[in-house]
Every structure is written in structure tokens, then in C-alpha cells.
Motif scaffolding. Structure first.
Motif, PDB file in Angstrom:
ATOM      1  N   THR A 148       0.835  -1.208   0.000  1.00  0.00           N
ATOM      2  CA  THR A 148       0.000   0.000   0.000  1.00  0.00           C
ATOM      3  C   THR A 148       0.866   1.252   0.000  1.00  0.00           C
ATOM      4  O   THR A 148       0.609   2.208  -0.752  1.00  0.00           O
ATOM      5  CB  THR A 148      -0.930   0.010   1.223  1.00  0.00           C
ATOM      6  N   LEU A 149       1.885   1.274   0.844  1.00  0.00           N
ATOM      7  CA  LEU A 149       2.782   2.425   0.898  1.00  0.00           C
ATOM      8  C   LEU A 149       3.510   2.593  -0.432  1.00  0.00           C
ATOM      9  O   LEU A 149       3.692   3.715  -0.916  1.00  0.00           O
ATOM     10  CB  LEU A 149       3.784   2.252   2.039  1.00  0.00           C
ATOM     11  N   SER A 150       3.910   1.497  -1.029  1.00  0.00           N
ATOM     12  CA  SER A 150       4.582   1.560  -2.330  1.00  0.00           C
ATOM     13  C   SER A 150       3.665   2.172  -3.382  1.00  0.00           C
ATOM     14  O   SER A 150       4.097   2.973  -4.216  1.00  0.00           O
ATOM     15  CB  SER A 150       5.015   0.161  -2.768  1.00  0.00           C
ATOM     16  N   ARG A 151       2.388   1.791  -3.361  1.00  0.00           N
ATOM     17  CA  ARG A 151       1.448   2.341  -4.333  1.00  0.00           C
ATOM     18  C   ARG A 151       1.233   3.844  -4.101  1.00  0.00           C
ATOM     19  O   ARG A 151       1.118   4.609  -5.065  1.00  0.00           O
ATOM     20  CB  ARG A 151       0.121   1.591  -4.251  1.00  0.00           C
ATOM     21  N   LEU A 152       1.214   4.281  -2.838  1.00  0.00           N
ATOM     22  CA  LEU A 152       1.091   5.706  -2.552  1.00  0.00           C
ATOM     23  C   LEU A 152       2.302   6.469  -3.082  1.00  0.00           C
ATOM     24  O   LEU A 152       2.165   7.554  -3.650  1.00  0.00           O
ATOM     25  CB  LEU A 152       0.966   5.938  -1.043  1.00  0.00           C
ATOM     26  N   ILE A 153       3.479   5.892  -2.895  1.00  0.00           N
ATOM     27  CA  ILE A 153       4.703   6.506  -3.413  1.00  0.00           C
ATOM     28  C   ILE A 153       4.615   6.626  -4.932  1.00  0.00           C
ATOM     29  O   ILE A 153       4.966   7.652  -5.515  1.00  0.00           O
ATOM     30  CB  ILE A 153       5.937   5.681  -2.990  1.00  0.00           C
ATOM     31  N   GLU A 154       4.133   5.573  -5.571  1.00  0.00           N
ATOM     32  CA  GLU A 154       3.983   5.589  -7.025  1.00  0.00           C
ATOM     33  C   GLU A 154       3.006   6.676  -7.472  1.00  0.00           C
ATOM     34  O   GLU A 154       3.259   7.400  -8.443  1.00  0.00           O
ATOM     35  CB  GLU A 154       3.485   4.230  -7.512  1.00  0.00           C
ATOM     36  N   GLU A 155       1.882   6.811  -6.769  1.00  0.00           N
ATOM     37  CA  GLU A 155       0.889   7.809  -7.149  1.00  0.00           C
ATOM     38  C   GLU A 155       1.434   9.221  -6.984  1.00  0.00           C
ATOM     39  O   GLU A 155       1.164  10.109  -7.807  1.00  0.00           O
ATOM     40  CB  GLU A 155      -0.384   7.629  -6.318  1.00  0.00           C
ATOM     41  N   VAL A 156       2.199   9.442  -5.920  1.00  0.00           N
ATOM     42  CA  VAL A 156       2.823  10.753  -5.731  1.00  0.00           C
ATOM     43  C   VAL A 156       3.797  11.028  -6.866  1.00  0.00           C
ATOM     44  O   VAL A 156       3.835  12.133  -7.430  1.00  0.00           O
ATOM     45  CB  VAL A 156       3.549  10.824  -4.367  1.00  0.00           C
ATOM     46  N   ALA A 157       4.590  10.029  -7.220  1.00  0.00           N
ATOM     47  CA  ALA A 157       5.545  10.193  -8.316  1.00  0.00           C
ATOM     48  C   ALA A 157       4.819  10.494  -9.626  1.00  0.00           C
ATOM     49  O   ALA A 157       5.254  11.337 -10.415  1.00  0.00           O
ATOM     50  CB  ALA A 157       6.397   8.930  -8.454  1.00  0.00           C
ATOM     51  N   ARG A 158       3.702   9.803  -9.867  1.00  0.00           N
ATOM     52  CA  ARG A 158       2.904  10.043 -11.075  1.00  0.00           C
ATOM     53  C   ARG A 158       2.439  11.498 -11.123  1.00  0.00           C
ATOM     54  O   ARG A 158       2.523  12.156 -12.164  1.00  0.00           O
ATOM     55  CB  ARG A 158       1.688   9.120 -11.095  1.00  0.00           C
ATOM     56  N   THR A 159       1.965  11.997  -9.990  1.00  0.00           N
ATOM     57  CA  THR A 159       1.459  13.370  -9.935  1.00  0.00           C
ATOM     58  C   THR A 159       2.570  14.374 -10.183  1.00  0.00           C
ATOM     59  O   THR A 159       2.399  15.346 -10.929  1.00  0.00           O
ATOM     60  CB  THR A 159       0.803  13.642  -8.569  1.00  0.00           C
ATOM     61  N   VAL A 160       3.727  14.127  -9.561  1.00  0.00           N
ATOM     62  CA  VAL A 160       4.854  15.058  -9.738  1.00  0.00           C
ATOM     63  C   VAL A 160       5.290  15.100 -11.195  1.00  0.00           C
ATOM     64  O   VAL A 160       5.535  16.170 -11.759  1.00  0.00           O
ATOM     65  CB  VAL A 160       6.029  14.656  -8.818  1.00  0.00           C
ATOM     66  N   VAL A 161       5.381  13.923 -11.833  1.00  0.00           N
ATOM     67  CA  VAL A 161       5.791  13.876 -13.237  1.00  0.00           C
ATOM     68  C   VAL A 161       4.791  14.616 -14.114  1.00  0.00           C
ATOM     69  O   VAL A 161       5.154  15.361 -15.029  1.00  0.00           O
ATOM     70  CB  VAL A 161       5.933  12.414 -13.711  1.00  0.00           C
ATOM     71  N   ALA A 162       3.510  14.427 -13.819  1.00  0.00           N
ATOM     72  CA  ALA A 162       2.472  15.017 -14.653  1.00  0.00           C
ATOM     73  C   ALA A 162       2.335  16.520 -14.453  1.00  0.00           C
ATOM     74  O   ALA A 162       1.969  17.243 -15.383  1.00  0.00           O
ATOM     75  CB  ALA A 162       1.129  14.335 -14.366  1.00  0.00           C
ATOM     76  N   ARG A 163       2.659  17.007 -13.251  1.00  0.00           N
ATOM     77  CA  ARG A 163       2.373  18.405 -12.918  1.00  0.00           C
ATOM     78  C   ARG A 163       3.578  19.330 -12.899  1.00  0.00           C
ATOM     79  O   ARG A 163       3.429  20.540 -12.899  1.00  0.00           O
ATOM     80  CB  ARG A 163       1.704  18.484 -11.535  1.00  0.00           C
ATOM     81  N   THR A 164       4.768  18.768 -12.862  1.00  0.00           N
ATOM     82  CA  THR A 164       5.964  19.587 -12.694  1.00  0.00           C
ATOM     83  C   THR A 164       6.701  19.785 -14.009  1.00  0.00           C
ATOM     84  O   THR A 164       6.852  18.853 -14.788  1.00  0.00           O
ATOM     85  CB  THR A 164       6.926  18.941 -11.666  1.00  0.00           C
ATOM     86  N   ASP A 165       7.174  21.005 -14.231  1.00  0.00           N
ATOM     87  CA  ASP A 165       7.990  21.304 -15.404  1.00  0.00           C
ATOM     88  C   ASP A 165       9.368  20.686 -15.190  1.00  0.00           C
ATOM     89  O   ASP A 165      10.094  21.077 -14.267  1.00  0.00           O
ATOM     90  CB  ASP A 165       8.102  22.818 -15.576  1.00  0.00           C
ATOM     91  N   ALA A 166       9.711  19.725 -16.032  1.00  0.00           N
ATOM     92  CA  ALA A 166      10.966  18.997 -15.860  1.00  0.00           C
ATOM     93  C   ALA A 166      12.185  19.903 -15.933  1.00  0.00           C
ATOM     94  O   ALA A 166      13.229  19.592 -15.381  1.00  0.00           O
ATOM     95  CB  ALA A 166      11.077  17.899 -16.913  1.00  0.00           C
ATOM     96  N   SER A 167      12.062  21.029 -16.623  1.00  0.00           N
ATOM     97  CA  SER A 167      13.200  21.922 -16.788  1.00  0.00           C
ATOM     98  C   SER A 167      13.335  22.928 -15.651  1.00  0.00           C
ATOM     99  O   SER A 167      14.308  23.676 -15.588  1.00  0.00           O
ATOM    100  CB  SER A 167      13.077  22.688 -18.117  1.00  0.00           C
ATOM    101  N   SER A 168      12.370  22.951 -14.732  1.00  0.00           N
ATOM    102  CA  SER A 168      12.407  23.938 -13.658  1.00  0.00           C
ATOM    103  C   SER A 168      13.517  23.619 -12.668  1.00  0.00           C
ATOM    104  O   SER A 168      13.842  22.466 -12.417  1.00  0.00           O
ATOM    105  CB  SER A 168      11.058  23.992 -12.938  1.00  0.00           C
TER     106      SER A 168
END
Length: 211
Positions: A148-168
Motif C-alpha cells: 500500500t505504501l509503495s502504491r502511494l509513493i507511485e501515485e505521488v511520483a505520477r502526480t509530480v511527473v504530470a504536474r511539474t515542469d521537468a526543466s524547472s
């Protein structure tokens, strides 16, 4: 017994060219058509369909080859300290996702969730094992089961990738801190960890892994 003849060199080159063209076209337009991708590769639509049944098949191949790189990163992490291992894994995965952010976006698309899950199964197993190791030694929170904790970590990572400008500036640092926070580290603990190991987020321009 008949032997299977390996693909001709020009066929292999065409396939590689199609994948390269798809990466370039989709980086500019996530909805790029098969016609555009074929033209970008300098090939006909018919030739492209000789390698991939349809656009979805092409995207699935992009996800598969991208997943191989992510899985290889997971295998390369060898830090004994689970906190450092998780931080380093997050940083390197972020670097790879940022380097091919269009492919990461495709993989995060709900239409390809099952394909992504299958392709990233080795990475997911590695994260669960890492989380369990951190829970066993008291580094990570234990109020949630490791899967469960691993899946939460994955979901957070998904959100960061989707929402953050990689070049920032500081994007990788933000991604790592977000993952450590979900794992149970306070902002102060994360700060101390990254200050003691600046190499974690001080990443080179590219990750040298074979495709």
C-alpha cells in the motif's frame, strides 16, 4: 526443423527509425498521427504498418522500451540505507522521466495503465522490497502495509511527473522530497539526508543506459 530468420538490417533500421520519429513527433504533439510519424521517419504509412499494427501498438512499444530503462535503474540501486536507496531511486527515475517526459506522459495516460503496469512490474517489485526493508529497520512509516505504501509513493511520483515542469530549477529535489515525505520522513529528516548526500540530486545531464 526450420530456423527463424532474424530481421534484415534495413527492417531493423526502419523499426528503430519509426520509434525515434514517434518519440520526436509525440514530444511536440501527444496526438501526432500515424501519417505524421511515418513522414517524420521518411517512410510510407504502409511501411510503418508493416512493423506496428496500429498507433496503439506503436505507443505500447514506446512504453515497453521506456519501461526497460526504468526497470534497469531500479536494478542499479544498491545503497544499504533504505532512505538513501529510495531517494536515489526517485532522483534517477525522475531524471529519466524528465529526459523523455512525453513518453512518461503517455505511460501515465489512463488509456495505457494496464500496459504500463505490466511493463513496470520489475520496478514495482523493487519498490515494494525497498519499502519493506525500510519498514523493517524503522526508517519508513509502518502504519501501512508495504504494498500500500509503495502504491502511494507511485501515485505521488505520477502526480509530480504530470504536474511539474521537468526543466524547472530544483524539480528533481522536489520529486525526491515528495517521495521521502510519503515514506514517512519529516521535512527536516529529508533535508538532513539530502544535505549529507548531495550527489543524489546532483544528477548528470543524461542517464547512460542502453535502450
Amino acid at each position: 526443423m526450420l530456423s527463424v530468420r532474424p530481421p534484415r538490417s534495413d527492417a531493423r533500421a526502419n523499426r528503430a527509425g519509426i520509434l525515434d520519429a514517434a518519440r520526436g513527433a509525440l514530444a511536440l504533439d501527444p496526438h501526432a498521427s500515424v501519417d505524421l510519424i511515418a513522414r517524420s521517419a521518411g517512410l510510407s504509412r504502409r511501411t510503418l504498418y508493416g512493423h506496428f499494427d496500429d498507433r496503439d501498438a506503436l505507443i505500447r512499444e514506446l512504453i515497453r522500451t521506456g519501461a526497460q530503462r526504468f526497470n534497469a535503474i531500479a536494478e542499479s540501486i544498491s545503497d544499504a540505507d533504505a532512505r538513501i536507496a529510495l531517494a536515489r531511486l526517485a532522483a534517477r527515475l525522475w531524471q529519466e522521466a524528465a529526459h523523455v517526459q512525453f513518453a512518461a506522459a503517455l505511460a501515465l495516460d489512463e488509456a495505457h495503465v494496464e500496459d504500463t503496469a505490466d511493463a513496470l512490474a520489475p520496478l514495482r517489485r523493487a519498490v515494494v522490497q525497498l519499502v519493506r526493508r525500510g519498514q523493517d529497520d524503522g526508517s519508513f512509516r509502518t502504519d501501512l502495509a508495504a504494498p500500500t505504501l509503495s502504491r502511494l509513493i507511485e501515485e505521488v511520483a505520477r502526480t509530480v511527473v504530470a504536474r511539474t515542469d521537468a526543466s524547472s530549477t530544483g524539480a528533481a529535489n522536489l520529486a525526491v522530497r515528495a517521495v521521502l515525505s510519503i515514506a514517512g520522513l519529516s521535512w527536516r529528516e529529508a533535508d538532513e539526508l539530502l544535505s549529507a548526500h548531495p550527489d543524489i540530486t546532483d544528477l548528470p545531464a543524461t542517464t547512460e543506459l542502453s535502450a
